[in-house]
Design a protein around this motif. Structure first.
Motif, PDB file in Angstrom:
ATOM      1  N   VAL A   1       0.870  -1.177   0.000  1.00  0.00           N
ATOM      2  CA  VAL A   1       0.000   0.000   0.000  1.00  0.00           C
ATOM      3  C   VAL A   1       0.900   1.217   0.000  1.00  0.00           C
ATOM      4  CG1 VAL A   1      -1.786   1.282   1.227  1.00  0.00           C
ATOM      5  CG2 VAL A   1      -1.805  -1.234   1.266  1.00  0.00           C
ATOM      6  N   VAL A   2       0.697   2.109  -0.973  1.00  0.00           N
ATOM      7  CA  VAL A   2       1.555   3.297  -1.123  1.00  0.00           C
ATOM      8  C   VAL A   2       0.677   4.539  -1.111  1.00  0.00           C
ATOM      9  CG1 VAL A   2       3.232   4.495  -2.565  1.00  0.00           C
ATOM     10  CG2 VAL A   2       3.204   1.978  -2.509  1.00  0.00           C
TER      11      VAL A   2
ATOM     12  N   ALA B   1     -10.497  -2.040   0.446  1.00  0.00           N
ATOM     13  CA  ALA B   1      -9.728  -2.443  -0.731  1.00  0.00           C
ATOM     14  C   ALA B   1      -8.732  -3.553  -0.392  1.00  0.00           C
ATOM     15  CB  ALA B   1      -9.003  -1.240  -1.319  1.00  0.00           C
ATOM     16  N   VAL B   2      -8.186  -3.523   0.809  1.00  0.00           N
ATOM     17  CA  VAL B   2      -7.277  -4.591   1.247  1.00  0.00           C
ATOM     18  C   VAL B   2      -8.028  -5.914   1.326  1.00  0.00           C
ATOM     19  CG1 VAL B   2      -5.950  -5.421   3.229  1.00  0.00           C
ATOM     20  CG2 VAL B   2      -5.652  -3.072   2.422  1.00  0.00           C
ATOM     21  N   ASP B   3      -9.278  -5.847   1.748  1.00  0.00           N
ATOM     22  CA  ASP B   3     -10.200  -6.999   1.704  1.00  0.00           C
ATOM     23  C   ASP B   3      -9.659  -8.222   2.443  1.00  0.00           C
ATOM     24  OD1 ASP B   3     -12.566  -8.267   0.977  1.00  0.00           O
ATOM     25  OD2 ASP B   3     -11.743  -9.033  -0.900  1.00  0.00           O
TER      26      ASP B   3
ATOM     27  N   VAL C   1       3.781  -4.588   2.794  1.00  0.00           N
ATOM     28  CA  VAL C   1       4.546  -3.336   2.755  1.00  0.00           C
ATOM     29  C   VAL C   1       3.580  -2.162   2.811  1.00  0.00           C
ATOM     30  CG1 VAL C   1       6.228  -1.953   1.489  1.00  0.00           C
ATOM     31  CG2 VAL C   1       6.260  -4.460   1.263  1.00  0.00           C
ATOM     32  N   LEU C   2       3.815  -1.275   3.766  1.00  0.00           N
ATOM     33  CA  LEU C   2       3.047  -0.033   3.859  1.00  0.00           C
ATOM     34  C   LEU C   2       4.017   1.129   3.721  1.00  0.00           C
ATOM     35  CD1 LEU C   2       0.659   1.802   4.459  1.00  0.00           C
ATOM     36  CD2 LEU C   2       0.967   1.326   6.901  1.00  0.00           C
ATOM     37  N   VAL C   3       3.853   1.905   2.656  1.00  0.00           N
ATOM     38  CA  VAL C   3       4.721   3.061   2.413  1.00  0.00           C
ATOM     39  C   VAL C   3       3.915   4.332   2.627  1.00  0.00           C
ATOM     40  CG1 VAL C   3       6.245   4.232   0.792  1.00  0.00           C
ATOM     41  CG2 VAL C   3       6.048   1.731   0.718  1.00  0.00           C
ATOM     42  N   ASN C   4       4.225   5.038   3.690  1.00  0.00           N
ATOM     43  CA  ASN C   4       3.554   6.301   4.006  1.00  0.00           C
ATOM     44  C   ASN C   4       4.305   7.441   3.340  1.00  0.00           C
ATOM     45  OD1 ASN C   4       1.294   5.762   5.983  1.00  0.00           O
ATOM     46  ND2 ASN C   4       2.971   4.696   7.031  1.00  0.00           N
TER      47      ASN C   4
ATOM     48  N   ALA D   1      -3.654  -5.664   9.885  1.00  0.00           N
ATOM     49  CA  ALA D   1      -3.478  -6.444   8.663  1.00  0.00           C
ATOM     50  C   ALA D   1      -2.018  -6.668   8.298  1.00  0.00           C
ATOM     51  CB  ALA D   1      -4.174  -5.737   7.496  1.00  0.00           C
ATOM     52  N   LEU D   2      -1.078  -5.987   8.965  1.00  0.00           N
ATOM     53  CA  LEU D   2       0.337  -6.142   8.619  1.00  0.00           C
ATOM     54  C   LEU D   2       0.764  -7.596   8.793  1.00  0.00           C
ATOM     55  CD1 LEU D   2       1.808  -2.955  10.322  1.00  0.00           C
ATOM     56  CD2 LEU D   2       1.539  -3.342   7.864  1.00  0.00           C
TER      57      LEU D   2
END
Length: 248
Positions: free
Chosen positions: A7-8, A76-78, A84-87, A128-129
């Motif tokens: 997720v970006v 959307a992640v569902d 990977v989470l990019v903030n 969810a990570l």
């Protein structure tokens, strides 16, 4: 393992778009987040075409300063694990006036855009990570390390302290948290209408390598931190600035 999901945020242009393209090329499926639906859709289509994986990138239009809208990302992640989470969402707000009310408005807007977006999105996706192996990456700025950006510098520096705390919390679950701190990256919307030829030359001269950074320079750093090779790297600030600020 299932196909990795990334997720970006701030994924429509510049650094965020380069990060998304790099992760798709590495085999991830990617959700690109941002406020401008048309820009996001165009970016998703371009990345899909360039990588030959049109099914791997989806756009989610969302204002990450609004807690009620962040549910769109969770939907959307569902239920899939987020690898990977990019903030990356953020931006510079020019002060409108120098009254106390104007100063307060500017600081609140700057903190909301650069800090609250990351805090709320991370909180929403924290359950969810992937455990073990999740990656949280924050995009900061050289302004956090050398100042010069007033409220913007302070907001980006706040990400550093928060990253240390978050890394301590998530470390026992084998989730890493790191910060990438870019220097001068010319090919972004950040400097639109605010950069002169003299300013560009001054920033390039401040590097040790004699050039401006590119969005791909930052994306390659994110690629490493997002990879299994970086599983022993956490609570670090990675300066990608051409030597404009020396490491400490």
């Amino acid at each position: 393992m299932d196909e990795r999901l990334a997720v970006v945020s701030g994924g429509g242009t510049g650094i965020g778009a380069a990060v998304a393209r790099t992760l798709v090329a590495d085999g991830c499926s990617v959700l690109v987040l941002g406020r401008r639906a048309e820009v996001l859709a165009a970016t998703a289509e371009r990345i899909g075409s360039e990588t030959g994986r049109p099914e791997a990138v989806r756009a989610v239009s969302v204002d990450l300063t609004d807690p009620e809208q962040i549910g769109r990302v969770v939907e959307a992640v569902d239920g899939r694990p987020v690898d990977v989470l990019v903030n990356n969402a953020g931006g510079f707000h020019s002060a409108q006036d120098d009254t106390l009310a104007g100063i307060a408005a500017n600081w609140r807007a700057t903190l909301d855009t650069n800090v609250l977006t990351a805090v709320l999105l991370t909180a929403a996706l924290r359950p969810a990570l992937r455990r073990p192996g999740g990656r949280v990456i924050l995009i900061s700025s050289i302004a956090a390390q050398r100042g010069g950006g007033d409220a913007y510098s302070a907001a980006k520096a706040a990400l550093h302290g928060w990253a240390y705390s978050l890394a301590a919390e998530l470390g026992p679950e084998q989730i890493t948290v790191n910060v990438v701190s870019p220097g001068y990256v010319a090919e972004t919307e950040f400097f639109v209408g605010r950069m002169t030829p003299e300013g560009h030359a001054k920033r390039v001269a401040a590097t040790l390598v004699g050039r401006a950074g590119t969005p791909d320079d930052i994306a390659e750093s994110v690629r490493y931190l997002a990879s299994p090779a970086a599983s022993f790297v956490t609570a670090q600030i990675l300066g990608v600035n051409g030597g404009s600020v020396l490491g400490r």
